[in-house]
Write a protein that holds these residues in place. Structure first.
Motif, short mmCIF file in Angstrom:
data_model
loop_
_atom_site.label_atom_id
_atom_site.label_comp_id
_atom_site.label_asym_id
_atom_site.label_seq_id
_atom_site.Cartn_x
_atom_site.Cartn_y
_atom_site.Cartn_z
N LEU A 20 27.44 26.08 28.78
CA LEU A 20 28.22 25.85 27.56
C LEU A 20 28.48 27.15 26.81
N GLY A 21 27.46 27.99 26.72
CA GLY A 21 27.64 29.28 26.06
C GLY A 21 28.65 30.16 26.78
N GLY A 22 28.57 30.19 28.10
CA GLY A 22 29.50 31.00 28.88
C GLY A 22 30.93 30.51 28.79
N LEU A 23 31.11 29.19 28.83
CA LEU A 23 32.46 28.63 28.73
C LEU A 23 33.06 28.88 27.34
N GLY A 24 32.26 28.66 26.30
CA GLY A 24 32.73 28.93 24.94
C GLY A 24 33.04 30.40 24.73
N TRP A 25 32.20 31.26 25.30
CA TRP A 25 32.39 32.69 25.23
C TRP A 25 33.74 33.06 25.84
N LEU A 26 34.04 32.52 27.01
CA LEU A 26 35.29 32.81 27.70
C LEU A 26 36.50 32.34 26.89
N ILE A 27 36.43 31.12 26.35
CA ILE A 27 37.55 30.58 25.57
C ILE A 27 37.80 31.41 24.32
N CYS A 28 36.73 31.77 23.60
CA CYS A 28 36.90 32.59 22.39
C CYS A 28 37.45 33.96 22.72
N TRP A 29 37.01 34.54 23.83
CA TRP A 29 37.50 35.86 24.26
C TRP A 29 39.01 35.79 24.52
N ILE A 30 39.46 34.73 25.19
CA ILE A 30 40.89 34.58 25.48
C ILE A 30 41.69 34.41 24.19
N ILE A 31 41.17 33.63 23.24
CA ILE A 31 41.87 33.44 21.97
C ILE A 31 42.01 34.77 21.22
N VAL A 32 40.94 35.56 21.20
CA VAL A 32 40.99 36.87 20.52
C VAL A 32 41.94 37.81 21.26
N LEU A 33 41.94 37.77 22.59
CA LEU A 33 42.88 38.61 23.35
C LEU A 33 44.33 38.26 23.02
N ILE A 34 44.64 36.99 22.93
CA ILE A 34 46.01 36.57 22.59
C ILE A 34 46.39 37.11 21.22
N LYS A 35 45.46 37.02 20.26
CA LYS A 35 45.72 37.54 18.91
C LYS A 35 45.91 39.06 18.94
N MET A 36 45.12 39.74 19.78
CA MET A 36 45.25 41.20 19.90
C MET A 36 46.63 41.59 20.41
N PHE A 37 47.09 40.90 21.46
CA PHE A 37 48.40 41.22 22.02
C PHE A 37 49.53 40.91 21.04
N LYS A 38 49.37 39.87 20.22
CA LYS A 38 50.42 39.50 19.27
C LYS A 38 50.48 40.43 18.07
N THR A 39 49.35 40.98 17.63
CA THR A 39 49.33 41.72 16.37
C THR A 39 49.14 43.22 16.53
N GLU A 40 48.67 43.68 17.66
CA GLU A 40 48.40 45.11 17.85
C GLU A 40 49.24 45.66 19.00
N LYS A 41 49.00 46.90 19.30
CA LYS A 41 49.68 47.52 20.44
C LYS A 41 49.14 46.92 21.73
N PRO A 42 49.99 46.83 22.78
CA PRO A 42 49.53 46.24 24.04
C PRO A 42 48.33 46.97 24.66
N LEU A 43 48.21 48.26 24.40
CA LEU A 43 47.09 49.01 24.96
C LEU A 43 45.75 48.48 24.47
N LEU A 44 45.68 48.07 23.21
CA LEU A 44 44.43 47.52 22.68
C LEU A 44 44.09 46.20 23.36
N GLY A 45 45.08 45.39 23.66
CA GLY A 45 44.85 44.15 24.39
C GLY A 45 44.37 44.40 25.81
N ILE A 46 44.94 45.40 26.45
CA ILE A 46 44.53 45.74 27.82
C ILE A 46 43.09 46.26 27.81
N ILE A 47 42.74 47.07 26.83
CA ILE A 47 41.35 47.53 26.70
C ILE A 47 40.43 46.33 26.50
#
Length: 90
Positions: free
Chosen positions: A8-35
């Motif tokens: 459960l912790g690993g699955l939740g961790w993965l989902i939250c990571w993806i949500i934050v990555l999507i926000k990073m790509f939408k609001t910051e430079k693409p390089l920060l999302g790739i990092i």
């Protein structure tokens, strides 16, 4: 029980990571999302640093809770103790 918390912790961790990555790509430079893709800790730190600005407070609290669940599950299932036996005879 430990494997359940670990999963459960690993699955939740993965989902939250993806949500934050999507926000990073939408609001910051693409390089920060790739990092953030290659270095998950960067996405975690960025999420906490920008949680107020981008409305990520709940997601970051859930992500932190998932990390804690994952660690507790790993301890309960014995996955942390495996590294202590490296180099010893069976």
């Amino acid at each position: 029980m430990g494997i359940l918390l670990l999963s459960l912790g690993g699955l939740g961790w993965l989902i939250c990571w993806i949500i934050v990555l999507i926000k990073m790509f939408k609001t910051e430079k693409p390089l920060l999302g790739i990092i953030g893709i290659f270095c998950g800790i960067w996405a975690y730190i960025w999420g906490w640093m920008n949680s107020g600005k981008h409305g990520l407070q709940k997601i970051m609290l859930i992500w932190t809770g998932c990390i804690i669940l994952y660690i507790i599950g790993a301890i309960m299932s014995g996955n942390f103790s495996a590294s202590a036996h490296i180099g010893t005879s069976p």
